[in-house]
Enzyme design. Structure first.
Site, PDB file in Angstrom:
ATOM      1  N   VAL A 126       5.503  -0.491   2.869  1.00 45.46           N
ATOM      2  CA  VAL A 126       4.356  -0.691   3.748  1.00 45.46           C
ATOM      3  C   VAL A 126       3.347  -1.619   3.084  1.00 45.46           C
ATOM      4  O   VAL A 126       3.026  -1.460   1.903  1.00 45.46           O
ATOM      5  CB  VAL A 126       3.678   0.651   4.093  1.00 45.46           C
ATOM      6  CG1 VAL A 126       2.566   0.443   5.110  1.00 45.46           C
ATOM      7  CG2 VAL A 126       4.699   1.642   4.626  1.00 45.46           C
ATOM      8  N   GLY A 154      11.834   5.844   1.297  1.00 51.14           N
ATOM      9  CA  GLY A 154      13.258   5.547   1.185  1.00 51.14           C
ATOM     10  C   GLY A 154      13.742   4.538   2.197  1.00 51.14           C
ATOM     11  O   GLY A 154      14.762   3.880   2.000  1.00 51.14           O
ATOM     12  N   MET A 155      13.028   4.392   3.316  1.00 45.78           N
ATOM     13  CA  MET A 155      13.472   3.508   4.388  1.00 45.78           C
ATOM     14  C   MET A 155      12.774   2.162   4.395  1.00 45.78           C
ATOM     15  O   MET A 155      13.344   1.161   4.825  1.00 45.78           O
ATOM     16  CB  MET A 155      13.227   4.187   5.748  1.00 45.78           C
ATOM     17  CG  MET A 155      13.890   5.533   5.906  1.00 45.78           C
ATOM     18  SD  MET A 155      15.680   5.427   5.829  1.00 45.78           S
ATOM     19  CE  MET A 155      15.988   4.325   7.189  1.00 45.78           C
ATOM     20  N   ALA A 156      11.517   2.120   3.975  1.00 45.68           N
ATOM     21  CA  ALA A 156      10.733   0.902   4.168  1.00 45.68           C
ATOM     22  C   ALA A 156       9.618   0.810   3.141  1.00 45.68           C
ATOM     23  O   ALA A 156       9.310   1.762   2.431  1.00 45.68           O
ATOM     24  CB  ALA A 156      10.145   0.886   5.579  1.00 45.68           C
ATOM     25  N   ILE A 213       0.809  -1.224   0.000  1.00 43.84           N
ATOM     26  CA  ILE A 213       0.000   0.000   0.000  1.00 43.84           C
ATOM     27  C   ILE A 213       0.839   1.269   0.000  1.00 43.84           C
ATOM     28  O   ILE A 213       0.303   2.375  -0.055  1.00 43.84           O
ATOM     29  CB  ILE A 213      -0.959   0.036   1.204  1.00 43.84           C
ATOM     30  CG1 ILE A 213      -0.201  -0.105   2.527  1.00 43.84           C
ATOM     31  CG2 ILE A 213      -2.019  -1.036   1.073  1.00 43.84           C
ATOM     32  CD1 ILE A 213      -1.097   0.027   3.752  1.00 43.84           C
ATOM     33  N   ASP A 233      11.216  14.119  11.044  1.00 44.68           N
ATOM     34  CA  ASP A 233      10.880  13.986   9.617  1.00 44.68           C
ATOM     35  C   ASP A 233       9.400  14.308   9.399  1.00 44.68           C
ATOM     36  O   ASP A 233       8.685  13.579   8.730  1.00 44.68           O
ATOM     37  CB  ASP A 233      11.198  12.568   9.120  1.00 44.68           C
ATOM     38  CG  ASP A 233      11.245  12.500   7.593  1.00 44.68           C
ATOM     39  OD1 ASP A 233      11.393  13.557   6.945  1.00 44.68           O
ATOM     40  OD2 ASP A 233      11.117  11.394   7.045  1.00 44.68           O
TER      41      ASP A 233
END
Length: 649
Positions: free
Chosen positions: A30, A26-28, A22, A139
């Site tokens: 989902v 840049g990090m993960a 979904i 962030d």
């Protein structure tokens, strides 16, 4: 590993079944998943593969995720679980059925002033709760803010943002995140605190009210430099309809100097609520200049010079008296004939019009009139009056006209029927019980019942901040739609102020005593290498001395750890490769009767399970004998959920 291809259908932790992707950043990545145990949908955030081999990042990520899981607030996405399986590090969190704030802004172009204030209050309340728990987001951006279908704000990514920031700042000097929303101190790679989140929220507010971010550039570096060097163009210079009070709040949030911004989220919330609940000029529409809006009768302005010229201009001499008299007679008869022609034509037109207009009538404006008066007016003009329907109306009192079938000014013939709708007054609704509810929840409940609110804030030592103390009308009383419900809301205990002492130069223990003596709270006391300042001496404080602060404000300090010791590269490593026996002392969880304990050893880049037993929690403390090299780490899991890391940190 391509997460998108292999994660669908996978079950993590024996309970979270991955359904679909979904989102991602840049990090993960989902995913939407179903919790088999509780039969509900959850969101599962999986770290991207480039981070799974960075042990320092992983450890920080775990710790910060667990800290973020301790946050409990209606405007923060709840974290349910953190786990690791087959090199997959994941967080399980609340599933939000809605859109990101970025998507909402993109769809609408920009938000209204009312929406901007409402969303900003909810975001600031989330930050206030996190900051009180010593968690800085670092962030804040529209991409990390969810808007539910009923307009509630949910801020996400507390843990991952903090872990990413700490890892990248320590190891690579590279700042990861959305540079359009970075504070100047983040762009410089310097110390960030709660006021950095306030700066980022100011940029988000700027984008909500104008539809654009203040700085654009060809590269992230160029944008970062603008945050450091350039002043932000005030929102009213982009859109003159932006209310001045909102512009003031935004511009205070985005000051370059941290100390010139709002000092905490509570201060910001105070101003945001003033804008929302003020009784003056809160329609978010500028007053229109009456000189431009109204039709006026103004006197004729004569040109004095021209009149004077006409008075003083010499007359021409008459050269022929006879011819002049003849000209006068011609002019007289021409004017007389023209008069007769004009009078006759006007009289004819008048009689012609009168012959036809006697059968036509101009409809008056009767909306808002009492029904009996309106009937008398309409029938007195030779028209028919018909009541078509009776309807509820919060705008018009009972027996007032709310609608007429023919627009005012329309010309109709005699006996034409004018149909109307008559007000039955406002529809009766029950006032909900709002006492002990959060002001945001109270506002939504009133809105659902078409009731208005009138909020008064009051200091209270016992009732938590933003909780409704009393209401008028009373709960469950029946009132008309549109009725204003007066709410008295707690703004917490009366704020007491103190002065920030000078801590720099003090010994650590002296500084801690000074913080307590001035009714402040010690936050972090982080060690920092220093070649100039002796070890154990304070070298930095989060607030400048002399600053007026609210009592119980959290103060962070840096303490000198002396010069950085150089690593001895020629030191013998012979003892580093020998495994030695050691004992892990673990406290078992007390919220269950028994638990499965697993221990994984991480050594030389290899993860290996070294213990797996089920224990009754009556043992409380468990000693587990293990072997490993001096630099080995041991991850402990209870019932498949990560608990803690033991060994060299």
């Amino acid at each position: 590993m391509n997460w998108g291809d292999k994660m669908i259908g996978k079950v993590l932790g024996g309970r979270y079944e991955i359904i679909e992707k979904i989102g991602g950043g840049g990090m993960a990545v989902v995913y939407k998943a179903r919790c088999r145990l509780l039969n509900r949908y959850v969101a599962v955030k999986v770290l991207r593969e480039e981070f799974i081999n960075d042990e320092e990042f992983i450890n920080k990520f775990r710790r910060e995720s667990q800290a973020a899981a301790s946050l409990s607030h209606p405007n923060i996405v709840s974290i349910y679980d953190v786990g690791m399986e087959d090199d997959i590090y994941y967080i399980v969190m609340e599933y939000i059925d809605g859109k990101t704030l970025k998507e909402v802004i993109d769809e609408k172009g920009k938000l209204t002033a009312k929406e901007t204030i409402e969303y900003s209050i909810q975001i600031a309340e989330a930050l206030e709760h996190a900051h009180r728990n010593h968690i800085v987001h670092r962030d804040i951006k529209p991409h990390n803010i969810m808007v539910t279908r009923d307009g509630r704000i949910k801020v996400t990514d507390f843990g991952i943002a903090r872990a990413a920031n700490a890892s990248t700042m320590t190891n690579t000097s590279t700042v990861i995140g959305s540079v359009h929303y970075f504070s100047p101190e983040q762009a410089r790679g310097r110390f960030t605190d709660e006021k950095s989140d306030i700066y980022s929220l100011g940029i988000v507010m700027y984008e909500m009210i104008t539809g654009k971010v203040p700085f654009e550039g060809e590269s992230p570096i160029s944008v970062a430099l603008k945050h450091i060097q350039e002043e932000i163009v005030p929102p009213t210079e982009i859109d003159s309809s932006v209310p001045k009070n909102i512009e003031y709040i935004i511009m205070k949030c985005v000051r370059k100097n941290q100390n010139e911004r709002y000092q905490n989220a509570s201060e910001l919330l105070k101003d945001l609520r003033k804008v929302k609940y003020s009784k003056e000029d809160m329609n978010f529409v500028d007053n229109i200049d009456t000189l431009d809006s109204a039709t006026r009768i103004i006197p004729i302005v004569k040109d004095e010079g021209e009149n004077e010229e006409m008075k003083t201009k010499p007359k021409k001499k008459k050269s022929n008296k006879g011819s002049n008299n003849g000209g006068k007679r011609v002019i007289f008869w021409a004017v007389f004939l023209a008069f007769l022609l004009t009078t006759g034509l006007a009289f004819g037109i008048y009689k012609f019009k009168d012959g036809f207009s006697s059968k036509e009538i101009e409809v008056p404006d009767i909306v808002g009139w009492d029904v009996d008066k309106a009937r008398e007016e309409i029938e007195g003009m030779g028209l028919k009056f018909e009541v078509e329907d009776t309807v509820y109306s919060s705008e018009f009192e009972e027996n007032k006209i709310v609608y007429q079938s023919k627009e005012p000014g329309t010309v109709v013939k005699k006996n034409y029927p004018i149909k109307v709708k008559v007000s039955k007054g406002g529809k009766l609704v029950k006032v909900p019980n709002l006492i002990n509810k959060d002001i945001n929840e109270a506002s939504l409940l009133l809105k659902e019942r078409s009731l208005d609110e009138d909020v008064e804030f009051r200091n209270d030592d016992k009732i938590p901040i933003n909780i409704v103390i009393s209401q008028d009308p009373e709960p469950y009383e029946e009132v008309k739609e549109g009725t204003k419900v007066k709410l008295v809301v707690s703004q917490g205990p009366e704020k007491k102020m103190t002065i920030m002492p000078k801590l720099v130069g003090m010994k650590e223990n002296e500084a801690k005593r000074a913080i307590v003596a001035n009714r402040l709270v010690l936050g972090k006391a982080d060690p920092q290498f220093s070649d100039e300042v002796p070890k154990g001496t304070v070298i930095w404080q989060s607030y400048e001395s002399g600053t007026e602060l609210e009592e119980n404000t959290v103060v962070d300090i840096y303490v000198s750890d002396g010069p950085e010791k150089k690593k001895d590269e020629e030191k013998s490593n012979e003892n580093q490769n020998e495994e030695i026996p050691m004992n892990l002392s673990i406290s078992l969880p007390q919220d269950r009767s028994q638990t499965e304990v697993k221990v994984f050893r991480i050594q030389d880049g290899v993860t290996e399970q070294v213990y797996n037993q089920v224990h009754n929690v009556t043992e409380e403390n468990l000693i587990i004998p293990v072997k490993g090299k001096p630099n080995a780490k041991f991850d402990v899991y209870f019932d498949g959920n990560f608990y803690d890391t033991y060994g060299k940190q």
